[in-house]
Scaffold this motif. Sequence first.
Motif, PDB file in Angstrom:
ATOM      1  N   PHE A  58      66.954  38.215 -16.634  1.00  0.00           N
ATOM      2  CA  PHE A  58      67.661  37.239 -17.452  1.00  0.00           C
ATOM      3  C   PHE A  58      68.474  36.283 -16.574  1.00  0.00           C
ATOM      4  CE2 PHE A  58      71.930  36.354 -18.930  1.00  0.00           C
ATOM      5  CZ  PHE A  58      71.661  35.462 -19.949  1.00  0.00           C
ATOM      6  N   ALA A  59      69.273  36.828 -15.672  1.00  0.00           N
ATOM      7  CA  ALA A  59      70.134  36.008 -14.814  1.00  0.00           C
ATOM      8  C   ALA A  59      69.312  35.091 -13.918  1.00  0.00           C
ATOM      9  CB  ALA A  59      71.045  36.901 -13.973  1.00  0.00           C
ATOM     10  N   PHE A  60      68.209  35.579 -13.399  1.00  0.00           N
ATOM     11  CA  PHE A  60      67.337  34.750 -12.570  1.00  0.00           C
ATOM     12  C   PHE A  60      66.751  33.614 -13.404  1.00  0.00           C
ATOM     13  CE2 PHE A  60      63.256  33.594 -10.738  1.00  0.00           C
ATOM     14  CZ  PHE A  60      63.620  33.313  -9.434  1.00  0.00           C
ATOM     15  N   GLY A  61      66.299  33.930 -14.608  1.00  0.00           N
ATOM     16  CA  GLY A  61      65.692  32.929 -15.477  1.00  0.00           C
ATOM     17  C   GLY A  61      66.628  31.806 -15.864  1.00  0.00           C
ATOM     18  N   TYR A  62      67.910  32.085 -16.009  1.00  0.00           N
ATOM     19  CA  TYR A  62      68.900  31.069 -16.354  1.00  0.00           C
ATOM     20  C   TYR A  62      69.644  30.537 -15.139  1.00  0.00           C
ATOM     21  CZ  TYR A  62      68.191  31.626 -21.309  1.00  0.00           C
ATOM     22  OH  TYR A  62      67.640  31.627 -22.559  1.00  0.00           O
ATOM     23  N   ASP A  63      69.163  30.872 -13.938  1.00  0.00           N
ATOM     24  CA  ASP A  63      69.763  30.420 -12.688  1.00  0.00           C
ATOM     25  C   ASP A  63      71.229  30.840 -12.586  1.00  0.00           C
ATOM     26  OD1 ASP A  63      69.639  29.242 -10.185  1.00  0.00           O
ATOM     27  OD2 ASP A  63      70.174  27.251 -10.912  1.00  0.00           O
ATOM     28  N   LEU A  64      71.500  32.079 -12.987  1.00  0.00           N
ATOM     29  CA  LEU A  64      72.862  32.616 -12.964  1.00  0.00           C
ATOM     30  C   LEU A  64      72.985  33.856 -12.071  1.00  0.00           C
ATOM     31  CD1 LEU A  64      73.612  32.330 -16.783  1.00  0.00           C
ATOM     32  CD2 LEU A  64      74.456  30.823 -14.970  1.00  0.00           C
ATOM     33  N   LEU A  65      71.932  34.205 -11.378  1.00  0.00           N
ATOM     34  CA  LEU A  65      71.935  35.426 -10.573  1.00  0.00           C
ATOM     35  C   LEU A  65      73.041  35.418  -9.526  1.00  0.00           C
ATOM     36  CD1 LEU A  65      70.572  38.137 -10.166  1.00  0.00           C
ATOM     37  CD2 LEU A  65      68.982  37.022  -8.600  1.00  0.00           C
ATOM     38  N   GLU A  66      73.341  34.261  -8.964  1.00  0.00           N
ATOM     39  CA  GLU A  66      74.360  34.196  -7.920  1.00  0.00           C
ATOM     40  C   GLU A  66      75.751  34.558  -8.443  1.00  0.00           C
ATOM     41  OE1 GLU A  66      74.505  29.340  -8.369  1.00  0.00           O
ATOM     42  OE2 GLU A  66      73.951  30.230  -6.473  1.00  0.00           O
ATOM     43  N   TYR A  67      75.963  34.451  -9.732  1.00  0.00           N
ATOM     44  CA  TYR A  67      77.234  34.894 -10.311  1.00  0.00           C
ATOM     45  C   TYR A  67      77.311  36.418 -10.317  1.00  0.00           C
ATOM     46  CZ  TYR A  67      78.352  30.248 -12.108  1.00  0.00           C
ATOM     47  OH  TYR A  67      78.665  28.928 -12.217  1.00  0.00           O
ATOM     48  N   ILE A  68      76.186  37.055 -10.498  1.00  0.00           N
ATOM     49  CA  ILE A  68      76.145  38.511 -10.619  1.00  0.00           C
ATOM     50  C   ILE A  68      76.060  39.193  -9.260  1.00  0.00           C
ATOM     51  CG2 ILE A  68      74.765  40.440 -11.509  1.00  0.00           C
ATOM     52  CD1 ILE A  68      74.080  38.594 -13.888  1.00  0.00           C
ATOM     53  N   ASP A  69      75.266  38.627  -8.347  1.00  0.00           N
ATOM     54  CA  ASP A  69      75.088  39.294  -7.054  1.00  0.00           C
ATOM     55  C   ASP A  69      76.166  38.942  -6.032  1.00  0.00           C
ATOM     56  OD1 ASP A  69      74.384  36.792  -6.012  1.00  0.00           O
ATOM     57  OD2 ASP A  69      72.253  37.279  -5.812  1.00  0.00           O
ATOM     58  N   GLY A  70      77.089  38.054  -6.398  1.00  0.00           N
ATOM     59  CA  GLY A  70      78.221  37.753  -5.527  1.00  0.00           C
ATOM     60  C   GLY A  70      77.964  36.710  -4.462  1.00  0.00           C
ATOM     61  N   THR A  71      76.826  36.030  -4.495  1.00  0.00           N
ATOM     62  CA  THR A  71      76.539  35.037  -3.462  1.00  0.00           C
ATOM     63  C   THR A  71      77.176  33.682  -3.738  1.00  0.00           C
ATOM     64  OG1 THR A  71      74.442  34.451  -4.519  1.00  0.00           O
ATOM     65  CG2 THR A  71      74.365  36.121  -2.771  1.00  0.00           C
ATOM     66  N   LEU A  72      77.692  33.471  -4.948  1.00  0.00           N
ATOM     67  CA  LEU A  72      78.346  32.209  -5.280  1.00  0.00           C
ATOM     68  C   LEU A  72      79.849  32.363  -5.085  1.00  0.00           C
ATOM     69  CD1 LEU A  72      78.077  29.334  -6.466  1.00  0.00           C
ATOM     70  CD2 LEU A  72      78.517  30.365  -8.705  1.00  0.00           C
ATOM     71  N   SER A  73      80.392  31.595  -4.161  1.00  0.00           N
ATOM     72  CA  SER A  73      81.838  31.675  -3.945  1.00  0.00           C
ATOM     73  C   SER A  73      82.532  30.702  -4.890  1.00  0.00           C
ATOM     74  CB  SER A  73      82.183  31.356  -2.497  1.00  0.00           C
ATOM     75  OG  SER A  73      81.759  30.049  -2.185  1.00  0.00           O
ATOM     76  N   CYS A  74      83.744  31.027  -5.223  1.00  0.00           N
ATOM     77  CA  CYS A  74      84.527  30.185  -6.132  1.00  0.00           C
ATOM     78  C   CYS A  74      85.106  29.009  -5.349  1.00  0.00           C
ATOM     79  CB  CYS A  74      85.640  31.001  -6.774  1.00  0.00           C
ATOM     80  SG  CYS A  74      86.437  30.150  -8.146  1.00  0.00           S
ATOM     81  N   PRO A  75      84.977  27.798  -5.887  1.00  0.00           N
ATOM     82  CA  PRO A  75      85.595  26.653  -5.212  1.00  0.00           C
ATOM     83  C   PRO A  75      87.113  26.810  -5.185  1.00  0.00           C
ATOM     84  CG  PRO A  75      84.114  25.939  -6.984  1.00  0.00           C
ATOM     85  CD  PRO A  75      84.265  27.419  -7.097  1.00  0.00           C
ATOM     86  N   SER A  76      87.747  26.038  -4.349  1.00  0.00           N
ATOM     87  CA  SER A  76      89.202  26.064  -4.252  1.00  0.00           C
ATOM     88  C   SER A  76      89.816  25.765  -5.622  1.00  0.00           C
ATOM     89  CB  SER A  76      89.654  25.006  -3.245  1.00  0.00           C
ATOM     90  OG  SER A  76      91.052  24.879  -3.276  1.00  0.00           O
ATOM     91  N   PRO A  77      90.884  26.467  -6.006  1.00  0.00           N
ATOM     92  CA  PRO A  77      91.494  26.233  -7.314  1.00  0.00           C
ATOM     93  C   PRO A  77      92.132  24.846  -7.460  1.00  0.00           C
ATOM     94  CG  PRO A  77      92.558  28.079  -6.193  1.00  0.00           C
ATOM     95  CD  PRO A  77      91.501  27.561  -5.287  1.00  0.00           C
ATOM     96  N   THR A  78      92.446  24.215  -6.332  1.00  0.00           N
ATOM     97  CA  THR A  78      93.019  22.868  -6.383  1.00  0.00           C
ATOM     98  C   THR A  78      92.267  21.967  -5.425  1.00  0.00           C
ATOM     99  OG1 THR A  78      94.642  23.406  -4.681  1.00  0.00           O
ATOM    100  CG2 THR A  78      95.338  23.686  -6.971  1.00  0.00           C
ATOM    101  N   ARG A  79      92.419  20.683  -5.655  1.00  0.00           N
ATOM    102  CA  ARG A  79      91.842  19.712  -4.725  1.00  0.00           C
ATOM    103  C   ARG A  79      92.893  18.662  -4.412  1.00  0.00           C
ATOM    104  NH1 ARG A  79      87.453  16.671  -8.612  1.00  0.00           N
ATOM    105  NH2 ARG A  79      88.969  15.929 -10.102  1.00  0.00           N
ATOM    106  N   ALA A  80      92.816  18.130  -3.218  1.00  0.00           N
ATOM    107  CA  ALA A  80      93.798  17.145  -2.772  1.00  0.00           C
ATOM    108  C   ALA A  80      93.641  15.850  -3.549  1.00  0.00           C
ATOM    109  CB  ALA A  80      93.633  16.885  -1.285  1.00  0.00           C
ATOM    110  N   THR A  81      94.768  15.251  -3.855  1.00  0.00           N
ATOM    111  CA  THR A  81      94.797  13.950  -4.512  1.00  0.00           C
ATOM    112  C   THR A  81      95.520  12.996  -3.586  1.00  0.00           C
ATOM    113  OG1 THR A  81      94.990  15.082  -6.628  1.00  0.00           O
ATOM    114  CG2 THR A  81      95.472  12.741  -6.622  1.00  0.00           C
TER     115      THR A  81
END
Length: 118
Positions: free
Chosen positions: A52-75
């Motif tokens: 299911f996750a592979f089919g919806y291109d969400l596997l990286e959320y489950i297997d931990g390979t997708l890192s979270c972007p920085s919570p803030t960005r410079a303005t």
Amino acid sequence: MSDASSTSFQTTTTSPDVTNLGGCISIDASAKLPLKLTPDSYRTWRAQLISFAFGYDLLEYIDGTLSCPSPTRATKFGTSSSTPSTPNPACLRRMRQDRLLFHSIIASTSEKVASLLG
């Protein structure tokens, strides 16, 4: 008579059990993940979840390979020596998708297993 500047409309058909919420995918687990995780069904349930996750291109959320972007960005404002920051919408979207997937995983487990998830 045709107009050379005609407008083209693109429609996207989605399944009623999958909803796009501002770039996030919400899943009706009872429809897409019908096999409940029980103490005896792990291998089959895992195969269902991974497919299911592979089919919806969400596997990286489950297997931990997708890192979270920085919570803030410079303005950038003027020439101030300190750079103010604003919330990063990419981080918020990533966290929302993560929680929606976690909800789907919980919904695809038996009550006994769900009680062990925190």
